[in-house]
Design a protein around this motif. Structure first.
Motif, PDB file in Angstrom:
ATOM      1  N   GLN A  97       0.812  -1.217   0.000  1.00  0.00           N
ATOM      2  CA  GLN A  97       0.000   0.000   0.000  1.00  0.00           C
ATOM      3  C   GLN A  97       0.846   1.267   0.000  1.00  0.00           C
ATOM      4  N   GLU A  98       2.149   1.115   0.226  1.00  0.00           N
ATOM      5  CA  GLU A  98       3.066   2.247   0.144  1.00  0.00           C
ATOM      6  C   GLU A  98       4.470   1.724  -0.083  1.00  0.00           C
ATOM      7  N   ILE A  99       5.328   2.596  -0.631  1.00  0.00           N
ATOM      8  CA  ILE A  99       6.739   2.259  -0.792  1.00  0.00           C
ATOM      9  C   ILE A  99       7.421   2.705   0.486  1.00  0.00           C
ATOM     10  N   VAL A 100       8.037   1.768   1.180  1.00  0.00           N
ATOM     11  CA  VAL A 100       8.602   2.052   2.490  1.00  0.00           C
ATOM     12  C   VAL A 100       9.920   2.794   2.411  1.00  0.00           C
ATOM     13  N   ASN A 101      10.796   2.374   1.527  1.00  0.00           N
ATOM     14  CA  ASN A 101      12.133   2.966   1.497  1.00  0.00           C
ATOM     15  C   ASN A 101      12.598   3.086   0.060  1.00  0.00           C
ATOM     16  N   ASN A 102      12.927   4.310  -0.351  1.00  0.00           N
ATOM     17  CA  ASN A 102      13.429   4.538  -1.700  1.00  0.00           C
ATOM     18  C   ASN A 102      14.923   4.842  -1.710  1.00  0.00           C
ATOM     19  N   LYS A 103      15.568   4.810  -0.563  1.00  0.00           N
ATOM     20  CA  LYS A 103      16.973   5.201  -0.498  1.00  0.00           C
ATOM     21  C   LYS A 103      17.886   4.030  -0.785  1.00  0.00           C
ATOM     22  N   THR A 104      18.945   4.318  -1.517  1.00  0.00           N
ATOM     23  CA  THR A 104      19.961   3.306  -1.733  1.00  0.00           C
ATOM     24  C   THR A 104      20.921   3.345  -0.550  1.00  0.00           C
ATOM     25  N   THR A 105      21.797   2.380  -0.472  1.00  0.00           N
ATOM     26  CA  THR A 105      22.770   2.342   0.613  1.00  0.00           C
ATOM     27  C   THR A 105      23.606   3.608   0.638  1.00  0.00           C
ATOM     28  N   ALA A 106      23.936   4.143  -0.520  1.00  0.00           N
ATOM     29  CA  ALA A 106      24.754   5.354  -0.584  1.00  0.00           C
ATOM     30  C   ALA A 106      24.000   6.573  -0.070  1.00  0.00           C
ATOM     31  N   ASP A 107      22.655   6.582  -0.233  1.00  0.00           N
ATOM     32  CA  ASP A 107      21.856   7.722   0.197  1.00  0.00           C
ATOM     33  C   ASP A 107      21.497   7.668   1.677  1.00  0.00           C
ATOM     34  N   ALA A 108      21.402   6.469   2.215  1.00  0.00           N
ATOM     35  CA  ALA A 108      20.932   6.308   3.583  1.00  0.00           C
ATOM     36  C   ALA A 108      22.004   6.739   4.576  1.00  0.00           C
ATOM     37  N   GLY A 109      21.559   7.377   5.633  1.00  0.00           N
ATOM     38  CA  GLY A 109      22.491   7.777   6.679  1.00  0.00           C
ATOM     39  C   GLY A 109      22.999   6.554   7.419  1.00  0.00           C
ATOM     40  N   GLY A 110      24.267   6.532   7.728  1.00  0.00           N
ATOM     41  CA  GLY A 110      24.847   5.394   8.425  1.00  0.00           C
ATOM     42  C   GLY A 110      24.971   5.653   9.916  1.00  0.00           C
ATOM     43  N   ASN A 111      25.419   4.659  10.608  1.00  0.00           N
ATOM     44  CA  ASN A 111      25.611   4.766  12.047  1.00  0.00           C
ATOM     45  C   ASN A 111      27.085   4.823  12.411  1.00  0.00           C
ATOM     46  N   VAL A 112      27.925   5.150  11.463  1.00  0.00           N
ATOM     47  CA  VAL A 112      29.359   5.182  11.703  1.00  0.00           C
ATOM     48  C   VAL A 112      29.832   6.614  11.630  1.00  0.00           C
ATOM     49  N   LEU A 113      30.589   7.016  12.613  1.00  0.00           N
ATOM     50  CA  LEU A 113      31.180   8.349  12.640  1.00  0.00           C
ATOM     51  C   LEU A 113      32.682   8.182  12.782  1.00  0.00           C
ATOM     52  N   LEU A 114      33.415   8.715  11.838  1.00  0.00           N
ATOM     53  CA  LEU A 114      34.864   8.652  11.882  1.00  0.00           C
ATOM     54  C   LEU A 114      35.367  10.034  12.286  1.00  0.00           C
ATOM     55  N   VAL A 115      36.069  10.091  13.401  1.00  0.00           N
ATOM     56  CA  VAL A 115      36.552  11.365  13.937  1.00  0.00           C
ATOM     57  C   VAL A 115      38.038  11.255  14.214  1.00  0.00           C
ATOM     58  N   THR A 116      38.781  12.285  13.824  1.00  0.00           N
ATOM     59  CA  THR A 116      40.195  12.380  14.163  1.00  0.00           C
ATOM     60  C   THR A 116      40.365  13.578  15.079  1.00  0.00           C
ATOM     61  N   ILE A 117      40.888  13.340  16.242  1.00  0.00           N
ATOM     62  CA  ILE A 117      41.094  14.413  17.209  1.00  0.00           C
ATOM     63  C   ILE A 117      42.589  14.522  17.463  1.00  0.00           C
ATOM     64  N   GLU A 118      43.090  15.727  17.295  1.00  0.00           N
ATOM     65  CA  GLU A 118      44.513  15.955  17.457  1.00  0.00           C
ATOM     66  C   GLU A 118      44.739  16.979  18.556  1.00  0.00           C
ATOM     67  N   GLY A 119      45.917  16.948  19.122  1.00  0.00           N
ATOM     68  CA  GLY A 119      46.280  17.947  20.119  1.00  0.00           C
ATOM     69  C   GLY A 119      46.364  17.354  21.513  1.00  0.00           C
ATOM     70  N   ALA A 120      46.785  18.177  22.430  1.00  0.00           N
ATOM     71  CA  ALA A 120      47.010  17.740  23.806  1.00  0.00           C
ATOM     72  C   ALA A 120      45.712  17.385  24.514  1.00  0.00           C
ATOM     73  N   ASP A 121      44.601  18.024  24.129  1.00  0.00           N
ATOM     74  CA  ASP A 121      43.328  17.780  24.813  1.00  0.00           C
ATOM     75  C   ASP A 121      42.541  16.617  24.202  1.00  0.00           C
ATOM     76  N   ALA A 122      43.112  15.907  23.239  1.00  0.00           N
ATOM     77  CA  ALA A 122      42.405  14.823  22.561  1.00  0.00           C
ATOM     78  C   ALA A 122      41.945  13.751  23.534  1.00  0.00           C
ATOM     79  N   ARG A 123      42.710  13.502  24.569  1.00  0.00           N
ATOM     80  CA  ARG A 123      42.336  12.448  25.527  1.00  0.00           C
ATOM     81  C   ARG A 123      41.115  12.837  26.354  1.00  0.00           C
ATOM     82  N   LEU A 124      40.725  14.121  26.344  1.00  0.00           N
ATOM     83  CA  LEU A 124      39.573  14.579  27.119  1.00  0.00           C
ATOM     84  C   LEU A 124      38.242  14.400  26.375  1.00  0.00           C
ATOM     85  N   VAL A 125      38.321  14.083  25.085  1.00  0.00           N
ATOM     86  CA  VAL A 125      37.104  13.933  24.289  1.00  0.00           C
ATOM     87  C   VAL A 125      36.643  12.477  24.354  1.00  0.00           C
TER      88      VAL A 125
END
Length: 143
Positions: A97-125
């Motif tokens: 009765q409806e199209i549930v999802n039209n997004k491809t894998t490339a369009d869909a938001g993922g659950n992975v976050l890649l972060v690079t933290i540099e500097g002396a305060d990096a250990r505080l994050v």
């Protein structure tokens, strides 16, 4: 009049639905081509392209059931078949009765976050700090 294909243009075994299933589409049919095919009958609100084992099937969803019925009725009584790029397209009501999802894998938001933290305060994050920044919509965390 002889038929070019042995496939019937319509399979009317499904009850009416505002979602139509299209078969025998040209290779890499686009969303725009599907919208253009449905536009004379109403407002196409969603599509799902290039599905099926040969990627030659699709779904189009109208805003209203009567619009989908109009498209099926028109082509069922027309001497001209539905066509995309000169290729006859076979139509039927979808069992959905409806199209549930039209997004491809490339369009869909993922659950992975890649972060690079540099500097002396990096250990505080921590993960909690990153999550809080995300929730509050902070794009950069300057000290």
């Amino acid at each position: 009049m002889s038929s070019v294909s042995s496939q019937p243009q319509f399979r009317l075994t499904q009850p009416p639905s505002k979602v139509l299933h299209l078969r025998n589409l040209p290779w890499e049919c686009t969303e725009e081509e599907l919208v253009e095919l449905g536009k004379p009958f109403g407002n196409v609100v969603n599509t799902k392209c290039n599905v099926g084992p040969n990627r030659n099937q699709a779904f189009i969803e109208f805003v209203d059931l009567n619009q989908a019925i109009a498209m099926i009725s028109y082509y069922a009584s027309s001497s001209e078949p539905a066509q995309v790029r000169g290729k006859t397209v076979y139509l039927q009501y979808s069992n959905r009765q409806e199209i549930v999802n039209n997004k491809t894998t490339a369009d869909a938001g993922g659950n992975v976050l890649l972060v690079t933290i540099e500097g002396a305060d990096a250990r505080l994050v921590s993960i909690d700090v990153l999550h809080l920044a995300h929730v509050k919509g902070i794009s950069s965390m300057a000290a």
